[in-house]
Design a protein around this motif. Structure first.
Motif, short mmCIF file in Angstrom:
data_model
loop_
_atom_site.label_atom_id
_atom_site.label_comp_id
_atom_site.label_asym_id
_atom_site.label_seq_id
_atom_site.Cartn_x
_atom_site.Cartn_y
_atom_site.Cartn_z
N ARG A 29 -1.20 -9.28 94.67
CA ARG A 29 -1.41 -9.04 93.25
C ARG A 29 -2.19 -10.18 92.62
O ARG A 29 -2.13 -11.33 93.08
N PRO A 30 -2.93 -9.91 91.52
CA PRO A 30 -3.74 -10.96 90.89
C PRO A 30 -2.93 -12.16 90.41
O PRO A 30 -3.47 -13.27 90.32
N ASP A 31 -1.63 -11.98 90.10
CA ASP A 31 -0.83 -13.11 89.61
C ASP A 31 -0.38 -14.04 90.72
O ASP A 31 0.20 -15.09 90.45
N GLY A 32 -0.61 -13.68 91.99
CA GLY A 32 -0.20 -14.53 93.10
C GLY A 32 1.04 -14.06 93.83
O GLY A 32 1.56 -14.78 94.68
N THR A 33 1.52 -12.87 93.52
CA THR A 33 2.67 -12.29 94.21
C THR A 33 2.18 -11.41 95.36
O THR A 33 1.27 -10.61 95.18
N THR A 34 2.78 -11.56 96.53
CA THR A 34 2.51 -10.68 97.64
C THR A 34 3.69 -9.71 97.80
O THR A 34 4.84 -10.14 97.90
N VAL A 35 3.39 -8.43 97.78
CA VAL A 35 4.42 -7.40 97.95
C VAL A 35 4.09 -6.62 99.21
O VAL A 35 2.98 -6.10 99.36
N VAL A 36 5.05 -6.55 100.13
CA VAL A 36 4.90 -5.77 101.35
C VAL A 36 5.86 -4.59 101.26
O VAL A 36 7.06 -4.77 101.08
#
Length: 263
Positions: free
Chosen positions: A223-230
């Protein structure tokens, strides 16, 4: 059945309070369920207690946008999944964003509210859903401390007829790397990457081989905010047509507005 639906709608109707006492939430939820069990047993309907305290949340989920009162997510299991003992210090390199400043226990509560809403709105209505957390009627995230930051994860059980699978969702701070295909290209695998107009980066993968008993589909969302979601569906032995969720559905869950570690 209707009471289970009411539980779900109440859990996701609105955002949780900004100041949260996690221990008090857990204790209050246990007291509420215990008092309800006493009341129902006294009136001769103990079977209803079993139905309410079961881990099963039978589908279809009702749309969370239906209006109902809410006091924030109720929690019934420990939030911290980290093992006891010495934990290495956090490590950050290169272009990775800073660590989130939100306390992990508060983040787990906030993200749990987003999780329940995302599943309520996006899972197909013909699916049966189990929380995957022993003793909990609704899905709940836990967190673990790693050298790369706190990781928040949950496994949700899905089924439709005889088809069963595990939906695993995890959130972690980005390491600054662009998601890439992690599958070794074989005839049973498919993998692709993409970048969306808002800056979201995706890596999508599907691997099915019924003969070998393998079946999975995943979406990694940076995500653009720096969160990685798997978001990954594990469904051993399934064919492509038997997989319970599509890539688009996994991406939609991974891009859900509340799934961010930098609120």
């Amino acid at each position: 059945m209707d009471e289970l639906y009411d539980q779900l709608r109440a859990a996701v109707a609105q955002a949780p309070p900004t100041r949260i006492d996690v221990d008090e939430l857990i204790l209050a939820d246990r007291r509420r369920r215990q008092h309800r069990a006493w009341a129902l047993t006294g009136s001769g309907v103990a079977v209803a207690v079993i139905a309410l305290t079961s881990t099963l949340v039978t589908g279809p989920y009702r749309d969370s946008r239906e209006p109902t009162a809410n006091t924030g997510p109720s929690l019934c299991a420990p939030l911290n999944a980290s093992p006891s003992g010495t934990v290495p210090p956090f490590e950050r390199y290169g272009s990775a964003p800073p660590f989130p400043s939100e306390q992990p226990a508060a983040a787990a509560v906030r993200l749990t509210a987003a999780l329940r809403e995302a599943l309520s709105v996006n899972l197909p209505r013909e699916l049966t859903v189990e929380s995957g957390v022993p003793g909990c009627p609704l899905p709940q995230l836990s967190y673990e401390r790693t050298v790369g930051g706190y990781v928040y994860e949950v496994t949700v059980k899905l089924s439709r007829g005889g088809d069963r699978g595990d939906l695993v969702i995890s959130l972690s701070p980005s390491l600054g790397a662009v998601p890439a295909c992690t599958l070794v290209k074989r005839s049973t695998e498919d993998c692709s990457t993409a970048q969306l107009p808002d800056g979201t980066q995706l890596a999508l993968g599907t691997e099915v081989d019924p003969a070998a008993g393998t079946g999975s589909r995943s979406a990694t969302v940076l995500r653009p905010d720096g969160t990685t979601v798997v978001v990954k569906l594990d469904q051993p032995g399934a064919s492509v047509d038997e997989l319970l969720l599509t890539e688009d559905q996994l991406v939609t869950i991974g891009r859900w507005p509340g799934f961010n570690l930098y609120p």
